[in-house]
Design an enzyme around this catalytic site. Structure first.
Site, short mmCIF file in Angstrom:
data_model
loop_
_atom_site.label_atom_id
_atom_site.label_comp_id
_atom_site.label_asym_id
_atom_site.label_seq_id
_atom_site.Cartn_x
_atom_site.Cartn_y
_atom_site.Cartn_z
N GLU A 313 -6.67 6.37 7.83
CA GLU A 313 -6.54 6.32 6.38
C GLU A 313 -7.61 7.44 5.83
O GLU A 313 -8.25 6.95 4.60
CB GLU A 313 -6.90 5.05 6.00
CG GLU A 313 -5.93 3.91 6.66
CD GLU A 313 -6.09 2.54 6.27
OE1 GLU A 313 -7.32 2.10 5.93
OE2 GLU A 313 -5.22 1.73 5.82
N GLU A 329 -3.98 6.16 -0.09
CA GLU A 329 -3.78 4.68 -0.15
C GLU A 329 -3.97 4.26 -1.71
O GLU A 329 -4.84 5.00 -2.49
CB GLU A 329 -4.96 4.17 0.64
CG GLU A 329 -4.76 2.69 0.61
CD GLU A 329 -6.03 2.05 1.59
OE1 GLU A 329 -6.42 2.86 2.52
OE2 GLU A 329 -6.14 0.91 1.36
N CYS A 331 -5.64 1.67 -2.69
CA CYS A 331 -7.20 1.56 -2.87
C CYS A 331 -8.11 2.86 -3.33
O CYS A 331 -9.03 2.75 -3.77
CB CYS A 331 -7.66 0.83 -1.83
SG CYS A 331 -7.26 -1.00 -1.66
N CYS A 404 -5.28 -5.38 1.29
CA CYS A 404 -6.47 -4.92 0.36
C CYS A 404 -6.04 -4.41 -0.93
O CYS A 404 -6.72 -4.35 -1.98
CB CYS A 404 -7.10 -3.68 0.75
SG CYS A 404 -6.11 -2.35 1.71
ZN LIG Z 1 -5.80 -0.94 0.18
#
Ligand SMILES: [Zn+2]
Length: 655
Positions: A313, A329, A331, A404
């Site tokens: 990631e 991502e 996030c 998440c």
């Molecule tokens: Zn995430």
């Protein structure tokens, strides 16, 4: 109502980032309720977040086991721990979203969830302040023994942020008490106790600074600075992931480019800028700005998405920005918003609000379905027809085994008004354009504005002064870098629209109620070309309008036109086609343009000695593009942001 370090007792308190009065922040955020968004995409996201996403999240936390795990730690139930070891953090992000939402608009049932969660956490917390359901239930003997992947301080950071939110909106003192006991425990172990460890996943750093801002307790700031100073000294060596993954390869003041896990890298940056703001350590800000400039120039997608690699990631090499296999991502987009906002508070420079806007309306907004019930974890810029369900890039999901992103999305949407405007000694600055009202306390007194706009669908934003203090003050309006021209009028008279060095048009005068200011940004659709080093999209072109990146979905193309065969001339004329309510999408503005569909026979081996231009035939077609943030709300077909340049096609008219 809680008492804070920087506001008088009883005063309504602020949003997620509240630099102290002694901080180096020349720009100060408004209080959460001082910006009310009434309509537009951001207003609609807030409505959907409250009505659909947050109830879904609360249900999922029960079903996925997050609450069960804490009940295990509290001794309320028996059974096995469920999910990954950082399950507590999903609950904390959800609690933060609920707290901000309860502060934004009154809601009894949301306060009930906060209260019940606070009670559960208090019961689960150990007497010494430690709180982590995984390590209490599954591996108590390994507490703080595997910090590279334990997420213990990461979870603590999200607990702290939830507690700060609850305190600032006047809710649940229990949550703050739990968070402070854990923070005090961390101070004892890692600041005073000589444990040299740092967490493999940054997050605690920014959270501790905010807890310091709320409480005035200096040891939280000291611990945050200690954890940042210890990073890059090899404390996490030997994890098997490599030091770059954890940003532990170099001290932060020496690193000049973003590496490793993108969410970790950018949460760390938020903490670094927070620490600059509260300590005045210029070397922290300088290093963060240096990495920001490098990231923007070489490691950022057109959508603002960051973190190219599925593997770890992580950020890729410079210019490694594939459209189809980019991770981006959700996030990481959220962390980028957090970081850009702190850089904006520290400097007042519009370039940070520009990237925040690009990220918010594209990389971030695309994460969530129109109805608010399905989410992307990964946000690529291309999906082919034969994508595999369950693989990336697939379709949005209701929840994830590693969840998440969804509660992280919810906490940002609840607080999106926080990122709209700031005050400084000179007056009020507006960074993001939303319909509604803005209220602020200037040194001379209260100012209140009404804002009317159809942004980002239309480029005109009209401000009306409802309340103004005596004397002169400045209204600063951001001119986005994407707008080739700008017009400003004051009380219907044309005014100087030259942006200052920060990128803002500043109107300074003695304002009276009833005064009006209108800024008109240029939303002419435009073509965008990539830097020649971005191999993956070299020779391609994309389309933007205002802050919105567009994409080509199969659902919008004419019968017989395959989106995977579309090409676009470098001078293609583009027409804006407003849609009041496109099925599955809602309000939008489509773009149509003259394009060419190419075809090339399938010949057993997809490489020929002939240049591709000579190997294809093409026919003129019309291509239709939809805002990227609205993609994947219909048939699940192919999508692409970048189209190959088609030199054979001649132009139409821009509109
Ligand atoms: Zn995430």
């Amino acid at each position: 109502m809680s008492t804070t370090a920087n506001r008088p007792a009883g005063a309504p308190a602020g949003g997620p980032v509240e630099p102290t009065p002694d901080s180096r922040a020349p720009h100060r955020p408004l209080r959460l309720r001082d910006v009310h968004i009434d309509g537009g995409p951001l207003g609609r996201w807030q409505e959907t977040n409250r009505a659909a996403s947050i109830p879904l999240g609360i249900k999922q936390l029960e079903e996925a086991g997050n609450l069960h795990n804490l009940r295990l730690a509290a001794g309320e139930v028996t059974g096995d721990f469920r999910g990954p070891r950082f399950m507590d953090s999903d609950l904390y992000k959800q609690l933060e979203a609920v707290a901000w939402e309860a502060g934004r608009e009154d809601a009894g049932e949301l306060h009930d969830f906060l209260r019940r969660a606070g009670e559960l956490l208090a019961k689960a917390q150990r007497a010494d302040g430690y709180l982590n359901s995984y390590y209490q239930v599954v591996r108590p003997e390994r507490q703080y023994a595997e910090l590279e992947h334990s997420h213990e301080m990461y979870c603590a950071g999200h607990l702290v942020q939830a507690a700060v939110a609850a305190a600032r909106v006047g809710g649940e003192p229990e949550l703050l008490a739990v968070a402070r006991r854990f923070a005090d425990h961390l101070v004892e172990v890692f600041l005073r106790g000589g444990n040299p460890g740092i967490d493999g996943h940054p997050e605690i750093e920014t959270a501790l600074v905010e807890l310091y801002r709320l409480t005035g307790e200096r040891s939280y700031l000291d611990l945050s600075l200690h954890l940042v100073d210890e990073r890059g000294k090899g404390h996490i060596a030997g994890s098997g992931m490599g030091q770059r993954y954890f940003q532990d390869h170099l001290p932060v003041r020496e690193a000049d480019t973003e590496v490793g896990h993108a969410v970790r890298a950018l949460y760390l940056e938020a903490g670094i800028v927070d620490l600059y703001l509260e300590t005045g350590d210029e070397s922290l800000l300088a290093s963060s700005v240096r990495r920001w400039e490098d990231m923007v120039a070489t490691k950022t997608q057109l959508t603002g998405g960051v973190g190219s690699r599925h593997s770890h990631e992580a950020f890729g090499d410079r210019y490694e920005l594939p459209p189809d296999r980019s991770y981006n991502e959700t996030c990481a987009a959220i962390a980028s918003v957090h970081w850009n906002w702190r850089l904006l508070l520290a400097t007042g420079e519009g370039r940070y609000a520009d990237l925040l806007e690009r990220t918010l309306y594209n990389a971030f907004a695309a994460s969530t379905s129109t109805d608010g019930t399905r989410f992307f974890y990964v946000n690529p810029l291309q999906r082919r027809h034969d994508h595999t369900e369950g693989d990336d890039p697939g379709r949005r999901h209701e929840w994830f085994s590693c969840a998440c992103c969804p509660p992280n999305i919810m906490r940002l949407v609840s607080t999106v008004g926080h990122y709209v405007a700031t005050t400084n000694d000179d007056g009020l600055s507006v960074h993001q354009y939303v319909p509604g009202t803005i209220r602020a306390d200037l040194s001379a007194g209260e100012v209140a504005l009404s804002v009317r706009t159809e942004y980002p669908w239309e480029g005109e934003v009209a401000f009306a002064v409802d309340t103004a203090p005596e004397g002169e003050w400045s209204l600063a309006l951001r001119v986005p870098a994407w707008s080739p021209s700008v017009g400003v009028s004051v009380n219907s008279e044309p005014a100087d629209a030259t942006p200052d060095e920060r990128g803002y048009v500043v109107v300074r005068r003695a304002w009276s109620p009833g005064d009006t200011v209108t800024i008109t940004l240029d939303l002419t659709p435009r073509l965008v070309f990539p830097h020649q080093r971005i191999d993956a999209v070299r020779g391609c072109v994309a389309v933007e309008r205002g802050p919105l990146v567009y994409c080509f979905e199969q659902a919008d193309q004419a019968e017989g036109v395959d989106v995977e065969d579309l090409t676009l001339a470098p001078n293609a004329g583009i027409r804006a086609v407003p849609q009041a309510d496109l099925a599955g999408v809602g309000r939008t503005v489509l773009l149509t343009m003259d394009a060419a569909a190419v075809s090339q026979p399938r010949n057993g081996f997809p490489y020929t000695p002939q240049p591709t231009d000579q190997a294809v035939t093409s026919r003129a077609v019309t291509a239709t593009a939809v805002p990227y943030f609205q993609w994947d709300n219909r048939d699940g077909g192919a999508m692409r942001v970048w189209l190959p340049v088609s030199p054979q096609v001649t132009s139409g008219e821009n509109s």
